[in-house]
Design an enzyme around this catalytic site. Sequence first.
Site, mmCIF file in Angstrom:
data_model
loop_
_atom_site.group_PDB
_atom_site.id
_atom_site.type_symbol
_atom_site.label_atom_id
_atom_site.label_comp_id
_atom_site.label_asym_id
_atom_site.label_seq_id
_atom_site.Cartn_x
_atom_site.Cartn_y
_atom_site.Cartn_z
ATOM 1 N N CYS A 139 0.814 -1.232 0.000
ATOM 2 C CA CYS A 139 0.000 0.000 0.000
ATOM 3 C C CYS A 139 0.841 1.273 0.000
ATOM 4 O O CYS A 139 0.570 2.211 -0.762
ATOM 5 C CB CYS A 139 -0.944 -0.018 1.202
ATOM 6 S SG CYS A 139 -0.176 -0.577 2.728
ATOM 7 N N HIS A 251 -3.015 6.376 4.568
ATOM 8 C CA HIS A 251 -1.576 6.448 4.844
ATOM 9 C C HIS A 251 -1.059 7.810 4.375
ATOM 10 O O HIS A 251 -1.456 8.296 3.305
ATOM 11 C CB HIS A 251 -0.809 5.394 4.034
ATOM 12 C CG HIS A 251 -0.958 3.981 4.533
ATOM 13 N ND1 HIS A 251 -1.680 3.618 5.638
ATOM 14 C CD2 HIS A 251 -0.415 2.828 4.036
ATOM 15 C CE1 HIS A 251 -1.601 2.299 5.800
ATOM 16 N NE2 HIS A 251 -0.846 1.796 4.844
#
Length: 344
Positions: A139, A251
């Site tokens: 990710c 994130h």
Amino acid sequence: MSKPFLPEQTGYTVAVVGATGAVGQTMLSILEERKFPVADLIPLASSRSAGAQVTFQGRDYTVQDLAAFDPTGVDIALFSAGGGTSLEHAPRFAEAGCYVVDNSSAWRMDPSIALVVPEVNPHALEMARENRIIANPNCSTIQMVVALKPLHDAVPIERVVVSTYQAVSGAGGKAMDELAKQTAQLLNAQQAEVNVFPARIAFNVIPHIDVFMDDGYTKEERKMIDETAKIMEADFAVTATTVRVPVFYGHSEAVNVTFTGPMNAERARELLADAEGVCVVDDPAGEDYPMPSEAAGSDPVWVGRIRDDQSCANTLHLWVVADNVRKGAALNAVQIAELLIRQN
Ligand code: A2P
């Protein structure tokens, strides 16, 4: 014009492996949102949740046990059920003629396996014609390479230094429960129970994601370094510090990039404004910059705080934020599936 991977059909048989998990659930909603042509949906998980129901396009589907499932007739399987499950079952699906898009780290660095971010290296998918397994990158790597690619195409990169601020959803449903539970425990003056993370995550940050290796880096940091080189087909230097923060979704990354030639913030802002999959939010005067609270639930990679590094020539600071469960996992996998059914 390259040959299509799958013949043109009004709908495909799609299996979602790990359909009860955080990423699997998002895969289902993204398939639905993007109107992926699904003729038949097969949700799979472990025997623990076989018989449970998941909803897709307003209909309930019964979750089946992956171990007992025969993949014959499945066109595309989106796997997000951990590395061990992928190593054991993805080859079985591929041998049955199904294309597997695997979200785990099991196959990513295998030189015969395509590691694909559609905005960056869609051509790498060609590698999957034979072995039918495509790896979805880590990710944190995905959102970084989407932001780096347009800059690197303009002026080759020399070195990247990245520090991450990673949401707990990257560690799955149990990790999200742990942040919620610990927060409630601490607010109620109780002891926080630590089960999923190596330390308390509520009201804390943990500079430790995945396991430590002999060189002092963690495996998460190593993934960012190695996967960036594979996806960008480049040998610029990358170093990373990956950190878990008490955020549920999204994130963030502070990325410092040195270029081999002239580059500045103004040019980078223009290049990023035109880049596929990127949204620039960069208005210091208006105190506007990307944050996970706003990126959560969205598809783009958001870039802001673009500025010249005063300490080093041809070097920029970027702040890169994305929904880790969407672009960092489920959306990227569905975009790969879209490439598989594209007819030219
Ligand atoms: P299950 O619900 O049966 O445990 P998360 O990342 O949110 O923790 O989700 C992990 C997903 O992977 C879940 O859907 C989980 O199913 C699935 N999973 C875990 N282990 C296996 C396994 N051995 N076989 C099939 N699915 C698995």
